[in-house]
Scaffold this motif. Structure first.
Motif, PDB file in Angstrom:
ATOM      1  N   ILE A 277     -45.094  -0.502  24.043  1.00 60.16           N
ATOM      2  CA  ILE A 277     -46.454  -0.471  24.571  1.00 60.16           C
ATOM      3  C   ILE A 277     -47.048  -1.873  24.436  1.00 60.16           C
ATOM      4  N   HIS A 278     -47.535  -2.418  25.551  1.00 61.59           N
ATOM      5  CA  HIS A 278     -48.201  -3.726  25.553  1.00 61.59           C
ATOM      6  C   HIS A 278     -49.083  -3.823  26.782  1.00 61.59           C
ATOM      7  N   GLY A 279     -49.808  -4.907  26.905  1.00 64.15           N
ATOM      8  CA  GLY A 279     -50.828  -5.045  27.936  1.00 64.15           C
ATOM      9  C   GLY A 279     -50.314  -5.104  29.356  1.00 64.15           C
ATOM     10  N   ASP A 280     -49.046  -5.439  29.571  1.00 66.68           N
ATOM     11  CA  ASP A 280     -48.515  -5.562  30.928  1.00 66.68           C
ATOM     12  C   ASP A 280     -48.065  -4.226  31.518  1.00 66.68           C
ATOM     13  N   LEU A 281     -48.026  -3.187  30.705  1.00 68.08           N
ATOM     14  CA  LEU A 281     -47.603  -1.882  31.200  1.00 68.08           C
ATOM     15  C   LEU A 281     -48.736  -1.201  31.956  1.00 68.08           C
ATOM     16  N   ASP A 282     -48.370  -0.348  32.892  1.00 65.32           N
ATOM     17  CA  ASP A 282     -49.367   0.407  33.642  1.00 65.32           C
ATOM     18  C   ASP A 282     -50.138   1.329  32.697  1.00 65.32           C
ATOM     19  N   GLN A 283     -51.428   1.510  32.992  1.00 62.00           N
ATOM     20  CA  GLN A 283     -52.270   2.304  32.102  1.00 62.00           C
ATOM     21  C   GLN A 283     -51.761   3.734  31.947  1.00 62.00           C
ATOM     22  N   SER A 284     -51.287   4.325  33.020  1.00 61.88           N
ATOM     23  CA  SER A 284     -50.786   5.694  32.924  1.00 61.88           C
ATOM     24  C   SER A 284     -49.577   5.775  31.993  1.00 61.88           C
ATOM     25  N   LEU A 285     -48.709   4.749  32.027  1.00 64.35           N
ATOM     26  CA  LEU A 285     -47.547   4.731  31.147  1.00 64.35           C
ATOM     27  C   LEU A 285     -47.964   4.507  29.700  1.00 64.35           C
ATOM     28  N   ARG A 286     -48.949   3.658  29.483  1.00 56.75           N
ATOM     29  CA  ARG A 286     -49.453   3.412  28.127  1.00 56.75           C
ATOM     30  C   ARG A 286     -50.044   4.694  27.540  1.00 56.75           C
ATOM     31  N   THR A 287     -50.814   5.408  28.358  1.00 60.42           N
ATOM     32  CA  THR A 287     -51.419   6.651  27.889  1.00 60.42           C
ATOM     33  C   THR A 287     -50.352   7.691  27.560  1.00 60.42           C
ATOM     34  N   LYS A 288     -49.348   7.793  28.422  1.00 62.25           N
ATOM     35  CA  LYS A 288     -48.262   8.742  28.196  1.00 62.25           C
ATOM     36  C   LYS A 288     -47.497   8.405  26.918  1.00 62.25           C
ATOM     37  N   THR A 289     -47.246   7.120  26.684  1.00 64.34           N
ATOM     38  CA  THR A 289     -46.523   6.696  25.482  1.00 64.34           C
ATOM     39  C   THR A 289     -47.323   7.013  24.221  1.00 64.34           C
ATOM     40  N   LEU A 290     -48.626   6.725  24.236  1.00 69.16           N
ATOM     41  CA  LEU A 290     -49.466   7.003  23.073  1.00 69.16           C
ATOM     42  C   LEU A 290     -49.545   8.501  22.792  1.00 69.16           C
TER      43      LEU A 290
END
Length: 498
Positions: free
Chosen positions: A282-295
């Motif tokens: 998880i980092h700032g360059d990832l798409d927001q939907s992917l970041r949310t799914k990972t969290l």
């Protein structure tokens, strides 16, 4: 012991708190909430994981209980440095405002402007946003801030690190002067102090712990490791991390691994997956939907190891994180406090392990100076087998005995320079060939061998003029005028016979 029922909060808020399973406030909550309910500006300084979010969400819901929001004019504003932290504030608001009719809108990047515009047009009581997206809406004429009654700045020191201070100052000037300001930070840099002096009016200072301290429930250790070879440093560092994870065993229920660079996050995540570990980046360059799914997967226990950049150092509210691994020592000492603050939250025990290479010595010293104590050292569980380095092989080659020059005086050894070869061959040329008889010795000395005779001497004799260096230099200048150099008139046989 102070309880939430003693803080004069709205009964609807107290009901939601009880349903969430809380009875006693944390120290920062117990001290900040009464000042906020009185309408005073609050400057809260506390280490991460102490419940700062509820310190402003609970009084905000109580103060906004009366009144109604108008279209495009939010009644309160919460600024957060990252999308994750803004989403965490929104979740807290939903939890504690479930029995009220207050509305909210979340303005963060990676989400459609159209959906956010619809929420703003209806009118919201609480607007939670990152500075950049908030100013985008304002500049598009979709938002007015002259109706803000309460303004909250959360994680102000992180705002400073991310370069948001100019945006924060601009937003402050867009809000009414009569607003109430709640300002929270884990550390107080000089720039943060300047802003509080400029935009806060006689704030109540609430400091529940010394600035930049870590929770006593966190067991901290540093693993100092020196790579066997410079070109193997990155690979061996990943092996050290895997050895640490294996050593923790069942004590490691889940953990966050922090890296300094986004590229390193991706590399480390792929490496751990390759070796059979349950990890996700998880980092700032990832798409927001992917970041949310990972969290969400990490919170739900579907992902055991979260490989993160500092974008996740703040704003991750996962109470049961057992371990934090600093794969890279942070270059800013304050980031260390926020990173390890992801574990040992709400009185739970946590463990923080930091891998330090020789180049990290100055950063490690800065961290210990900030904490005003030395972090205990721990022996590395990874001990690679000794390898034969290239430098050792080269040394053995250099110290090996050189071949005898008498075996082949005309051919210099391999990897010798021309100058060295010339020095080796020179004695062979200077030594005369052994004469067949005594009377032949003078002739052998006066008459060198034809193959050893230099060609410039043959040219000077073929010109029929004076020999010597001056004449050779003159004849080397070739022109097409009246002068015809003598060597042009010579036949090939004459030149070779000379």
């Amino acid at each position: 012991m102070t309880k939430f029922t003693d803080l004069e909060l709205d009964p609807k808020v107290l009901k939601a708190i009880a349903e969430a399973g809380y009875e006693e406030p944390t120290p920062i909550q117990a001290q900040a909430i009464p000042h906020a309910l009185q309408g005073r500006d609050v400057l809260g300084i506390a280490q991460t994981g102490t419940g700062k979010t509820a310190s402003f969400v609970l009084p905000m819901i109580t103060l906004l209980g009366k009144g109604r929001a108008r279209a495009r004019m939010p009644r309160s504003l919460v600024l957060a440095p990252t999308r994750e932290l803004a989403a965490q504030v929104a979740e807290n608001f939903d939890t504690y405002a479930r029995h009220t009719k207050l509305t909210k809108a979340l303005l963060i990047g990676g989400v459609s402007f159209k959906e956010q515009d619809k929420l703003i047009d209806r009118g919201v009581d609480v607007l939670i946003a990152t500075p950049g997206r908030l100013l985008d809406h304002f500049e598009r004429g979709k938002l007015m801030l002259n109706g803000v009654q309460i303004m909250v700045v959360d994680e102000a020191d992180r705002m400073l690190d991310m370069g948001f201070i100019p945006d924060i100052e601009r937003i402050f000037k867009l809000t009414p002067f009569t607003r109430q300001t709640l300002f929270f930070s884990a550390t107080m840099a000089k720039e943060i102090e300047r802003i509080t002096n400029e935009f806060l009016t006689a704030p109540a200072r609430v400091e529940v712990a010394r600035q930049a301290t870590t929770a006593e429930t966190i067991d901290q250790h540093v693993i100092e490791y020196s790579p066997s070879r410079r070109d193997r440093a990155a690979k061996e560092k990943r092996e050290v991390l895997r050895a640490l994870i294996d050593q923790e065993g069942e004590k490691l229920t889940n953990g966050i691994v922090f890296c300094n660079r986004k590229s390193e996050v991706d590399i480390l995540s792929k490496s751990l997956k390759k070796h059979g570990y349950d990890a996700a980046p998880i980092h700032g360059d990832l798409d927001q939907s992917l970041r949310t799914k990972t969290l969400d997967g990490f919170r739900d226990g579907e992902i055991k190891l979260l490989i993160a950049s500092d974008v996740a150092a703040r704003g991750l509210d996962v109470p049961s994180v057992s371990h934090v691994f600093n794969f890279d020592v942070p270059s800013h000492s304050e980031d260390y406090v926020h990173r390890i603050g992801r574990t040992g939250r709400a009185g739970r025990e946590g463990r923080a392990l930091t891998i330090a290479m020789p180049a990290d010595e100055k950063y490690l010293k800065a961290i210990e100076d900030l904490l005003q104590r030395e972090i205990p050292r721990m022996e590395s569980p990874y001990n690679p087998a000794p390898t034969r380095s290239r430098s050792k092989k080269a040394t053995e080659a250099d110290t090996a005995p050189a071949p005898d020059a008498a075996e082949d005086p005309g051919k210099p050894p391999a990897r010798r320079s021309r100058r060295s070869a010339a020095k080796t061959a020179a004695p062979a040329k200077a030594e005369p060939a052994p004469p067949a008889a005594e009377d032949a010795a003078p002739k052998a000395e006066a008459q060198p061998k034809p193959e050893e005779k230099p060609k410039p001497a043959a040219r000077s004799r073929g010109r029929g003029k004076k020999g010597g260096e001056d004449k050779r230099r003159q004849d080397e200048v070739v022109g097409m005028g009246d002068h015809l150099p003598s060597f042009i008139a010579m036949s090939f046989e004459e030149r070779m016979a000379g």
